[in-house]
Design an enzyme around this catalytic site. Structure first.
Site, PDB file in Angstrom:
ATOM      1  N   ASN A   6       4.310  -7.146   2.373  1.00 19.17           N
ATOM      2  CA  ASN A   6       3.132  -7.741   3.187  1.00 19.17           C
ATOM      3  C   ASN A   6       3.835  -9.599   3.596  1.00 19.17           C
ATOM      4  O   ASN A   6       3.259  -9.878   4.003  1.00 19.17           O
ATOM      5  CB  ASN A   6       1.266  -8.058   2.022  1.00 19.17           C
ATOM      6  CG  ASN A   6       1.214  -6.917   3.054  1.00 19.17           C
ATOM      7  OD1 ASN A   6       0.895  -6.026   3.998  1.00 19.17           O
ATOM      8  ND2 ASN A   6      -0.014  -6.144   2.113  1.00 19.17           N
ATOM      9  N   PHE A  39      -6.413 -11.459  -5.451  1.00 16.53           N
ATOM     10  CA  PHE A  39      -5.883 -10.116  -4.465  1.00 16.53           C
ATOM     11  C   PHE A  39      -5.429 -11.005  -3.136  1.00 16.53           C
ATOM     12  O   PHE A  39      -5.849 -12.286  -2.780  1.00 16.53           O
ATOM     13  CB  PHE A  39      -7.634  -9.932  -4.165  1.00 16.53           C
ATOM     14  CG  PHE A  39      -7.878  -9.359  -5.224  1.00 16.53           C
ATOM     15  CD1 PHE A  39      -7.957  -7.709  -6.353  1.00 16.53           C
ATOM     16  CD2 PHE A  39      -9.836  -9.287  -5.647  1.00 16.53           C
ATOM     17  CE1 PHE A  39      -8.794  -7.353  -6.993  1.00 16.53           C
ATOM     18  CE2 PHE A  39     -10.351  -8.905  -6.861  1.00 16.53           C
ATOM     19  CZ  PHE A  39      -9.575  -7.639  -7.193  1.00 16.53           C
ATOM     20  N   GLU A  40      -4.597 -10.298  -3.059  1.00 19.70           N
ATOM     21  CA  GLU A  40      -3.522 -10.857  -1.767  1.00 19.70           C
ATOM     22  C   GLU A  40      -3.928 -10.604  -0.402  1.00 19.70           C
ATOM     23  O   GLU A  40      -3.756 -11.313   0.105  1.00 19.70           O
ATOM     24  CB  GLU A  40      -2.694  -9.675  -1.586  1.00 19.70           C
ATOM     25  CG  GLU A  40      -3.137  -8.289  -1.511  1.00 19.70           C
ATOM     26  CD  GLU A  40      -1.494  -7.247  -1.011  1.00 19.70           C
ATOM     27  OE1 GLU A  40      -0.934  -7.448  -2.352  1.00 19.70           O
ATOM     28  OE2 GLU A  40      -2.011  -6.056  -0.400  1.00 19.70           O
ATOM     29  N   ALA A  41      -5.251 -10.381   0.290  1.00 20.05           N
ATOM     30  CA  ALA A  41      -5.907 -10.005   1.277  1.00 20.05           C
ATOM     31  C   ALA A  41      -6.852 -12.179   1.246  1.00 20.05           C
ATOM     32  O   ALA A  41      -6.743 -12.112   2.247  1.00 20.05           O
ATOM     33  CB  ALA A  41      -6.581  -9.144   1.319  1.00 20.05           C
TER      34      ALA A  41
END
Lengths: 334, 266
Positions: free
Chosen positions: A112, B55-57
């Protein structure tokens, strides 16, 4: 000055049909906005399928049903990404899995952060970005598209190498370099867009602001078009400047079945329908496409098909929480 | 099973409770979708109220009123100190070296804690295509330590993963630092049979705790490489409080628990 703005407004605001005709050609390189189950420009994507675009090259980070439905509809030649899955419902997404296992598409895996940095490099106008991530992994050594094939194809958007590892010229430590990604078109779904293209995203922005900056053209679908003047009262809340945006389409519920923070939640019932069809094979999935894409004339008809007002009321986000408390997420899958 | 009898627990609930103990109060934890989310929410309600969940988002220190179904879920936003995107979280939090602990899962985990979540079989001709790295490869490389959660089956614990998505101790000894990663690495693997740790010197996995009702033979039979049991104790059992929290407060909709019913029961 006022007249000029009005003219641009006329130019940019359009319907999905026109936007796809104007900006998405066969073989187009597309940067996809959104993340897993949130803020994918689904109505625009359904229109791409209706117009039967082919040989698309997709770029993303953690994609889901957006990439999967395009793959299942036979629109995609290649995808470069980190993840394709519909957390919390199914992972990987069924059409993506089948297409890779049957090798009917090409793929290239990054992490990502690696995929994010490719858009960042594109947005900054530099050829690559360095990272400490991915070192020691097979993402460094195993390539979907070989170095030889990359050179032979002479595709200016396909980097000569998937990535490279070098010793830092300053510290000597190892770093991985990822090549810039500059899609022809970025497709993004936002909560609000000004009449001239100023974009406001609420909640997580994911990588959308970088994808838009890296791309040559930007299509924005949104829940609401707000007067540009009002958008500029609080410019600190905006993420994408108007001059980057080429098409603005107001499509309320246009990200369904994915979620839009502060507007509506993802739709577990529709995900269950989609996943059942996609898992059952190409024939069953064609029936899904016929029912929910090809035979459907625009978003109003689509929203009736997926359950109409009763469904939309249930998906509607709580104004404080930003998501619905009326849905039972585990239930449709029992 | 009677869902209101909190004195009886499932294997997956035991795994969640054990994994939660890996999170210390005040730490910054990088949390992925699924079982790690439940473990993090449990830890915050038990011994680690000041755990900072990332959280990665794009959300940092969310208050998490409802269990998110994805790290990109709108539910991750509630009560966060900041809400940004992947560049900020992966770049300025994770790669900058701020993350104390990350959770990982996958389809395969080998004796050095390397994980595969990309493809079973050949990468270019996969027998089974998996979703891909997502943020897992980043967490594995850049967090100060990682905890792995896996279902324990022979095909999932091979000597060597088919595709190395998330870097562990690579080939043991100092091979991790040789590729350029001076810090980090897996410390614990929580499975449905046992808890594994990694030998300080050669970095190979050994059994540190065995779950109640599980035998050494059972664990060795389900593992594709030889295991050392000489340091093994029994895994602590969940408390009634923990089980009630998981079922009644953390995942009452069974968003995640629904997907984890395939685990064996002892």
């Amino acid at each position: 000055m006022t007249r000029k703005v009005e003219k641009e407004v006329e130019d940019k605001i359009m319907e999905v049909e026109e936007a796809v005709k104007k900006f998405i050609s066969n073989g187009c390189h597309i940067g996809l906005g959104g993340f897993t189950v949130q803020r994918h420009p689904m109505e625009l994507i359904r229109e791409i399928i209706r117009q039967r675009k082919r040989n698309l090259v997709l770029y993303g980070c953690s994609q889901g049903i957006d990439a999967d439905i395009l793959i299942g509809a036979g629109c995609v030649k290649r995808i470069e990404m980190a993840y394709v899955g519909d957390e919390p419902f199914v992972s990987p997404s069924p059409n993506f899995r089948r297409a890779v296992e049957e090798r009917s598409i090409e793929w290239e895996d990054y992490s990502n952060f690696g995929a994010t940095l490719r858009f960042v490099a594109g947005a900054l106008g530099v050829p690559f970005m360095p990272t400490k991530s991915m070192l020691g992994s097979d993402m460094i050594t195993k390539w979907g598209i070989s170095s030889r094939s990359r050179k032979r194809r002479k595709d200016p958007r396909l980097a000569k190498k998937k990535l490279a590892v070098i010793d830092c010229p300053f510290t000597g430590e190892k770093v991985a370099l990822v090549p810039a990604c500059k899609p022809e078109v970025a497709v993004i779904h936002a909560q609000m867009c000004g009449g001239n293209g100023t974009v406001r995203i609420l909640g997580q922005t994911f990588v959308d602001e970088f994808i838009a900056r890296a791309a040559e053209k930007v299509i924005v679908t949104c829940e609401e078009i707000i007067s540009e003047e009002i958008m500029r009262v609080e410019p600190e809340r905006n993420q994408i400047p108007f001059y980057l945006v080429d098409a603005i389409i107001q499509v309320p519920y246009g990200a369904h079945p994915t979620a839009v923070y502060k507007y509506y939640d993802y739709d577990p019932e529709h995900y269950a329908v989609y996943i059942r069809a996609a898992k059952a094979g190409q024939e069953a999935f064609e029936k899904y496409l016929e029912e929910y894409v090809y035979s459907v004339d625009g978003i109003s008809e689509y929203l009736k098909k997926i359950g109409g007002k009763e469904k939309l009321d249930r998906l509607k986000a709580d104004s404080i929480l930003g998501y619905s408390t009326q849905i039972r997420r585990g239930e449709p899958f029992r | 099973m009677d869902e209101d009898d909190f004195s009886k627990y499932t294997t997956v609930e035991l795994m969640i409770c054990r994994a939660a103990k890996e999170l210390k109060n005040g730490e910054i934890a990088f949390i992925g979708t699924g079982l790690p989310m439940i473990a993090a929410m449990l830890a915050k309600r038990m011994h680690a109220p000041d755990l900072i969940v990332v959280f990665e988002a794009g959300t940092i220190d969310s208050k998490l009123l409802h269990l998110p179904g994805s790290v990109g879920d709108p539910r991750c936003v509630y009560g966060s100190t900041i809400c940004s995107g992947l560049f900020d979280v992966f770049g300025t939090v994770l790669q900058r070296g701020r993350v104390d602990v990350g959770f990982l899962g996958g389809a395969q985990c080998d004796m050095y804690g390397n994980i595969n979540s990309t493809a079973i079989g050949d990468y270019l001709k996969p027998r089974v295509r998996l979703p891909g790295s997502g943020g897992a490869g980043d967490i594995a490389a850049l967090a100060k330590r990682t905890v792995i959660i896996m279902k324990h089956e022979k095909r999932r614990f091979p000597r060597r993963v088919d595709y190395l998505t998330s870097v562990g101790w690579i080939e043991g000894l100092d091979s991790r630092s040789k590729v350029g990663l001076k810090e980090g690495g897996p410390v614990t693997v929580v499975t449905d049979l046992c808890v594994m740790k990694f030998d300080e010197k050669d970095k190979s996995a050994y059994v540190a705790e065995i779950h109640p009702g599980v035998s050494q033979e059972m664990i060795q039979d389900e593992t594709g490489f030889p295991l050392d049991f000489s340091r093994a104790k029994e895994t602590p059992e969940p408390t009634i409080d923990e089980i009630r929290l998981i079922r009644k407060e953390i995942d009452p909709e069974r968003v995640i628990l629904r997907r984890l019913t395939k685990y064996r029961q002892f």
